[in-house]
Scaffold this motif. Sequence first.
Motif: not given
Length: 218
Positions: A68-91
């Motif tokens: 999950m930690t590795k993938n949230i890094g990739t999400f934010t690198a794609a330009g997604i903000d922190l809160n949205t990335s966290t929610a997306a991982i949980k989703g």
Amino acid sequence: IDSAKKLVAEYNIDPIKSGFKEYETQINAIQTILANTKSKGSTLEDVNAALDELNTYADKTIYNFTEMTKNIGTFTAAGIDLNTSTAAIKGIANLGAISGSTSQQVSTAMYQLSQALAAGKVSLQDWNSVVNAGMGGEIFQEELKATARHFGINVDAIIEKYGTFSKSLTEGAWLTNDILTATLQKFTGDLNQEQLIAQGYTEAEAQRIMELGKMANA
């Protein structure tokens, strides 16, 4: 002697090594996430809070905090903000629970969707990977379509034109980052009625979305 050594390793050394590995993963993730979200106003405290939220979530489920930690890094690198990335991982993780997918399949879907976010849309190839992970069923499709309609996109006409949901992703870009992340948020169970009504949903729609999140968490 060999048995004693094995016991010492299992109960003393291995947990420490595992703990340091998780710590190292979190440190690397913090650097990546902070580098990609600092321009949006995120601080070190914000990043630590987001990772703590994911760690707590991982402890309650079968999902792997390291992945999950590795993938949230990739999400934010794609330009997604922190809160949205966290929610997306949980989703994604909760969607996997509803779909009956394994933790490994969920990790695969997380990675594939992070690549899609980097491209700005979900392509047919991305979607096929989600399907192969057992997570591209009717529940996810219907929620994606409902979100697209909410965003003012005539998704039903697009799907009718191409024949199937999958084929509708061969051309065009209706399944964008905004639609994907907004849909994944529905599965977190974190949205309340006030937030959903503020987003333009009716009371009935808000109630349905909250029930979906509650079921996913359960």
